[in-house]
Design an enzyme around this catalytic site. Structure first.
Site, PDB file in Angstrom:
ATOM      1  N   HIS A 185       0.824  -1.206   0.000  1.00  0.00           N
ATOM      2  CA  HIS A 185       0.000   0.000   0.000  1.00  0.00           C
ATOM      3  C   HIS A 185       0.865   1.267   0.000  1.00  0.00           C
ATOM      4  CE1 HIS A 185      -3.669   2.234   0.991  1.00  0.00           C
ATOM      5  NE2 HIS A 185      -2.932   2.942   1.827  1.00  0.00           N
ATOM      6  N   HIS A 211     -10.566   3.050  -1.242  1.00  0.00           N
ATOM      7  CA  HIS A 211     -10.782   2.628   0.143  1.00  0.00           C
ATOM      8  C   HIS A 211     -11.596   1.342   0.105  1.00  0.00           C
ATOM      9  CE1 HIS A 211     -10.748   4.313   4.455  1.00  0.00           C
ATOM     10  NE2 HIS A 211      -9.525   4.165   4.027  1.00  0.00           N
ATOM     11  N   GLY A 259      -1.792   9.179  -8.885  1.00  0.00           N
ATOM     12  CA  GLY A 259      -2.806   8.140  -8.792  1.00  0.00           C
ATOM     13  C   GLY A 259      -2.544   7.231  -7.630  1.00  0.00           C
ATOM     14  N   ASN A 260      -3.169   6.085  -7.683  1.00  0.00           N
ATOM     15  CA  ASN A 260      -3.174   5.193  -6.540  1.00  0.00           C
ATOM     16  C   ASN A 260      -3.318   3.773  -7.072  1.00  0.00           C
ATOM     17  OD1 ASN A 260      -5.656   3.986  -4.475  1.00  0.00           O
ATOM     18  ND2 ASN A 260      -3.721   4.553  -3.574  1.00  0.00           N
TER      19      ASN A 260
END
Lengths: 760, 84
Positions: free
Chosen positions: A59, A108, A550-551
Site C-alpha cells: 500500500h 478505500h 494516482g493510486n
C-alpha cells in the site's frame, strides 16, 4: 502487583539481538526483515518494526507496481500546465495565470467491505486531506463505485452502507458530489471498489510542499487526538487477502468526524494564507509513521520527535500503536520556530488541537523518544524511498485465449421491431444502465453554489471564477473490457473519461487514476496490471495529456479469484466560460433540432452490456479504440461549443446508442425521432458499443456550418433524426415507438426496487 | 415482566464524535473535571413469556449492534428497577 513490561528501546534492541520478532505476521518477508537488520546494524525495535512493516507494505511502498508506474513519467507528454506531478500528495495543474487545480483518486476498497459506512466515509475524508495538503481548498468529490451482483444477499448491506457513508461525510463537509459511477458485477462480490476523487483549487503561489526543510523548524501535529483506530490497518487490511476468517478477525476500523475535518480545512487554509507553514503532509493510511518519514525524506533532513507529546484518546497506547494509528482528521506541519505561537493561535481559533512534537535536525536520522528512551533511530529515506522493489513475474492468463475466441458477435440477436423494442426497455432497466438517482440523490450536488453540471451529465462541471472559467471532471473504467484486453481496456477507460469531458465543451488537460487489481503475486494479475499501465501511459502520450498522480489497490481478491482488472481513469478539463457548456439532454427549446451521430458504428458487442444483460456473456475482444480520432472529436466539440453550434451532446458508452437516446430524452422528458442509416441494421445501430461516438443535436440553420466543421476535423457524421418534443416518445422510424413514460418506468424503477425500503 | 435490556456502546478504541462534542460543550455549561464522554444506546425488549437471553443476544448481534465497531451487553431487568 502488576508486572512492569520492558520498553523495547533502541538500547534494549541492541542488547537483545536474539529476540524473535513477528515480522511475518506483520506482512514482511524474511529477506525484507534481514534487510532491515542490515540497515540498522541491529534488530529493529518493536516501534521500528511496525514502521517498516507499514512503509514497506504494498500500500505504501508500491513495491510491485513501481517498475511499471515509471512509464507514466517516461512517456509523459510535455505540458506547461503541470505544477506538481507524480510523487506529490496530488497532481497540480495550472488553469489560468493565477489559479491552479489539484485532483486525485484513491481507493478505500477493503475497509468499505468490512464496515461499508465508515469505510466509505473515511475514504472521502482521506482524499480530501490529500487535496488540502497541496494548499488547495477542496471544492468537490466524485465516487466511482463497484459492487457485487445486485440480487446477491450481501450486496444491499454494502451498497446502502457505502452510499450513506459517502453522503454523510461529504455532505457534512459541505462538498458537492458531482459525479462518479455505480457498476454491479459478481466479480466484486467480496471486493467492492470504493474509489474517491477530490478536486481542489488554489492560487498558484499557495502551492504547498511536503518537505520538512529548515533545521530547527518545529514539527507540529494538527487535528484530532490519536486513538487505536485501524492499527495495523495498512499492513493487515490493505495487504492481506480476504478469506473466511477475516469477518471474524474484525479489524479495528477507523471512524471519521467530518466536522473536525471541516475545522482542519479552515485552519490549514488560514495557515497557508498567512504563510505560516514550510511544509505540510496529511496523515493517511499509515499515520504518523508515513508523515514523519516522508516529510523528512523529502527534505533529506533528520527529525527528533518526542512521542509522548502526541495527544491520545486512550492513555494506555504504546509507542508502536501511536506510530501506526490511522486516526482520522490529522495533518503534520513544519513550522519556523518564531511562527509557532501564531500557528498554535490559529489552531485554537478553529478549535483544533495543535501540538509541537519535535524539530527538524541535520542528522539524517529520524529519532523518536518515548519518555526519554529512544524507541526509533532510523534513516527516514530507508522507510520512505528505499523500500523493496519487485519485478514480479508476469504471465498472460491461461484462459484469455479461450475467452477471446468466445465472441459476443456470434450470439443470437433480436431482429423484429417488437424484440428490439423489448430489448431497449430491458437494457434501460438493467442495474448498470438504470437511473442512478437513488444513489446520487443522497449526495449534495449544489452546495457552495459553483456546480454547473452534476450527475447524470457526462461530466461534472464547476465554476472557478466569476469570469466563467471552470473545470470539468469525469472518471470512468470498464472492468469487463479490461478483463478481455487489459492494454486496450485501460485505453478505453481513458478515451471514455476524455470524451465525457469533451462533450461538455471543455478541453481535457490532465489525468489521474486508481488501479484496482487482484493479487500481484499471481503472475496473471501482474500481467494484467503491467498491460493496463502500459496502455494508460501510451494512451496519455497519444492524447497529449499527462498523468499527474494516482493510486494502486492490489489484493482485491477473494480466495484465488481476482476481481476484473479495473483501472479507473479520471480526466480533468478546462472550459473558459461555463455558460457555454453543452448539456446532455434534449430540451423543449431545442424542438426540431437535427440529431447527428458522430463517429463510426461497427458491429462490436464483446465485453458489452447487451451481451451481459441478455446472455450473461463475457468474451471476445473489446471495441476498437482510436485515440487520434478521440483527439479530433474533442477539438471538434470544443470548437462547435465556442461557435454555439450544439444544443446537446451526449457520449455513447455502455449500452450503445439506445442507452444514449434513453438518457438524452429522459433528462428533460423531450422525445426524439431517429431512423436507421441505410448502411446499418437496426440492432447494430442501437446496441453496438463502438467507441469514439457522440450523439449531438444542432439547430437546423447551423447544420451546414456544423457538418463543414466535422469534415474539417475528419470526424464522420451521420444525420439520424430530429428532436421531437410533441411526440413524448423515443421513436425509431419503421421499427418502434416507446412513450417516455414507459421508458422512464423501466429506467428509474430498478435501483429503488433493489435497495429502498426495509429488508425482506 | 420479561424485559431484557441491551446496551450498545462503540468499542473503546473507536472514535465517538458525539461523545467528543459533549465533552467539548461541557465547559461552556461551567462543568469542569470531565475528561471523557461516550454515547451509546439502550434497547428494551419485552418478551411474552420468560426472557430469552440467547435470543436477545442474537437480536443484538444481528440487528441492534454493528459488531464491527460496537460492543453490546444483554441483561434481564430486575423487578424493582421496572417500577420507578
Amino acid at each position: 502487583m502488576t508486572q512492569q513490561i520492558t520498553l523495547d528501546s533502541v538500547e534494549h534492541a541492541a542488547a537483545t539481538p536474539e529476540v524473535v520478532q513477528p515480522y511475518a505476521e506483520l506482512g514482511l518477508r524474511e529477506e525484507e526483515y534481514l534487510n532491515i537488520r542490515e540497515i540498522l546494524g541491529r534488530r529493529p525495535t518493536q516501534s521500528e518494526l511496525a514502521m517498516y512493516s507499514i512503509m514497506w507494505s504494498e500500500h505504501c511502498s508500491y513495491k510491485s507496481s513501481k517498475v511499471h508506474l515509471r512509464q507514466f513519467a517516461q512517456k509523459q507528454p510535455p505540458s506547461d500546465r503541470l505544477l506538481a506531478g507524480i510523487g506529490e500528495n496530488a497532481g497540480v495543474v495550472r488553469v489560468s495565470d493565477t489559479l491552479a487545480v489539484t485532483f486525485k483518486i484513491e481507493s478505500h476498497n477493503h475497509p468499505s467491505f468490512v464496515e461499508p459506512h465508515q469505510g466509505a466515509a473515511t475514504g472521502v475524508g482521506g482524499i480530501v486531506r490529500d487535496i488540502l495538503a497541496m494548499g488547495a481548498r477542496p471544492i468537490a468529490v466524485m465516487d466511482p463505485l463497484r459492487f457485487g451482483a445486485p440480487d446477491h444477499p450481501d450486496t444491499r448491506r454494502v451498497v446502502t452502507g457505502v452510499v450513506a457513508g459517502i453522503s454523510q461525510y461529504g455532505n457534512s463537509l459541505g462538498l458537492p458530489n458531482i459525479g462518479g459511477e455505480v457498476v454491479f458485477d459478481p466479480c466484486y462480490q467480496g471486493n467492492p471498489l470504493v474509489n474517491a476523487l477530490c478536486v481542489g483549487v488554489l492560487p498558484v503561489e499557495r502551492l504547498q510542499r511536503k518537505a520538512a526543510a529548515g533545521v530547527g523548524n518545529v514539527v507540529v501535529l494538527l487535528g484530532a487526538k490519536t486513538g487505536r483506530d485501524g492499527i495495523g490497518g495498512v499492513s493487515v487490511l490493505a495487504s492481506a487477502t480476504f478469506d473466511e476468517t477475516s469477518q471474524q478477525r474484525r479489524p479495528s476500523v477507523q471512524v471519521g468526524d467530518p466536522f473536525t475535518e471541516k475545522l482542519l480545512i479552515e485552519a490549514c487554509l488560514e495557515l497557508y494564507e498567512a504563510n505560516l507553514v514550510v511544509g505540510i503532509q496529511d496523515l493517511g493510511g499509515a499515520g504518523l509513521t508515513c508523515a514523519l518519514s516522508e516529510t523528512a525524506a523529502a527534505a533529506g533532513t533528520g527529525m527528533r520527535i518526542y512521542l509522548e507529546r502526541v495527544p491520545l484518546r486512550e492513555p494506555s497506547m504504546e509507542p508502536h500503536e501511536i506510530l501506526a494509528s490511522e486516526s482520522q482528521e490529522r495533518m503534520l506541519l513544519i513550522v519556523e520556530p518564531d511562527k509557532l505561537e501564531t500557528v498554535l493561535e490559529v489552531a485554537r481559533k478553529w478549535g483544533v488541537l495543535a501540538t509541537a512534537l519535535g524539530e527538524v535536525t541535520d542528522t539524517g536520522r529520524l529519532v523518536i523518544t518515548w519518555h526519554g528512551q529512544t524507541v526509533v533511530d532510523v534513516p527516514p529515506s530507508s522507510l520512505a524511498d528505499d523500500g523493496p522493489v519487485y519485478n514480479r513475474p508476469l504471465q498472460r492468463p491461461s484462459d484469455l485465449a479461450l475467452l477471446e475466441a468466445d465472441r459476443a458477435e456470434t450470439l443470437p440477436r433480436p431482429t423484429t421491431p417488437e424484440e428490439l423494442r423489448a430489448t431497449v426497455l430491458r437494457m434501460a432497466a438493467s442495474p448498470n444502465l438504470a437511473d442512478k438517482t437513488w444513489v446520487t440523490e443522497q449526495y449534495d450536488h449544489y452546495v457552495m453554489g459553483n456546480t454547473v453540471l452534476a450527475q447524470p451529465e457526462d461530466a461534472g462541471m464547476l465554476r472557478l471564477e466569476d469570469s466563467g472559467l471552470g473545470i470539468a471532471l469525469s472518471c470512468d473504467g470498464n472492468g469487463r473490457y479490461t478483463r478481455l484486453d487489459p492494454y486496450n481496456g485501460a485505453r478505453l477507460a481513458l478515451a471514455e473519461a476524455y470524451r465525457n469531458v469533451a462533450v461538455t465543451g471543455a478541453t481535457p488537460v490532465a489525468v489521474t487514476n486508481c488501479l484496482n487489481f487482484g493479487d500481484p503475486e499471481d503472475p496473471a494479475v501482474m500481467w494484467q496490471f503491467a498491460e493496463a499501465v502500459r496502455g494508460l501511459a501510451d494512451g496519455c502520450a497519444e492524447l497529449g495529456i499527462p498523468v499527474t498522480g494516482g493510486n494502486v489497490s492490489f489484493y482485491n481478491q477473494t480466495g484465488s479469484v481476482a476481481i476484473h482488472p479495473t483501472p479507473i481513469v479520471g480526466v480533468l478539463g478546462v472550459i473558459d466560460d461555463v455558460r457555454t457548456r453543452v448539456p446532455m439532454g434534449f430540451a423543449e427549446s431545442t424542438d426540431g433540432h437535427v440529431v447527428f451521430l458522430l463517429g463510426r458504428t461497427q458491429l462490436e458487442l464483446s465485453g458489452g452490456e447487451w451481451a451481459w444483460v441478455t446472455h450473461g456473456h463475457l468474451g471476445g475482444k473489446p471495441p476498437a479504440v482510436d485515440l487520434a480520432h478521440e483527439r479530433r472529436l474533442a477539438t471538434l466539440l470544443s470548437q462547435a461549443r465556442t461557435r454555439r453550434l450544439l444544443s446537446a451532446a451526449h457520449d455513447l458508452s455502455e449500452g450503445g446508442l439506445a442507452q444514449a437516446l434513453t438518457e438524452s430524452t429522459l433528462r428533460r422528458g423531450v422525445g426524439v425521432r431517429v431512423s436507421v442509416p441505410a448502411d446499418l441494421d437496426a440492432f447494430t445501430f442501437l446496441f453496438s458499443e463502438s467507441t469514439g461516438r457522440v450523439l449531438v443535436s444542432v439547430p437546423e440553420e447551423r447544420v451546414a456550418e456544423f457538418t463543414a466543421l466535422c469534415d474539417q476535423h475528419e470526424v464522420p457524421h451521420t444525420r439520424i433524426g430530429v428532436v421531437d418534443a410533441s411526440s413524448g416518445a423515443l421513436t425509431v422510424e419503421g421499427q418502434f415507438t416507446i412513450p417516455l413514460d414507459e421508458l422512464r418506468r423501466a429506467y428509474s424503477g430498478t435501483l429503488p426496487a433493489l435497495f429502498s425500503g426495509t429488508t425482506t | 415482566m420479561a424485559r431484557v435490556v441491551v446496551d450498545v456502546m462503540l468499542k473503546p478504541e473507536i472514535l465517538d464524535p458525539q461523545g467528543e462534542a459533549i465533552v467539548n460543550a461541557l465547559p461552556r455549561l461551567g462543568v469542569t473535571g470531565v475528561s471523557s464522554v461516550r454515547v451509546g444506546k439502550r434497547i428494551e425488549i419485552e418478551f411474552d413469556g420468560e426472557p430469552d437471553l440467547d435470543q436477545a443476544r442474537e437480536i443484538a448481534d444481528k440487528l441492534l449492534a454493528n459488531p464491527v465497531i460496537e460492543d453490546f451487553t444483554v441483561r434481564v431487568e430486575q423487578e424493582e428497577s421496572v417500577q420507578p
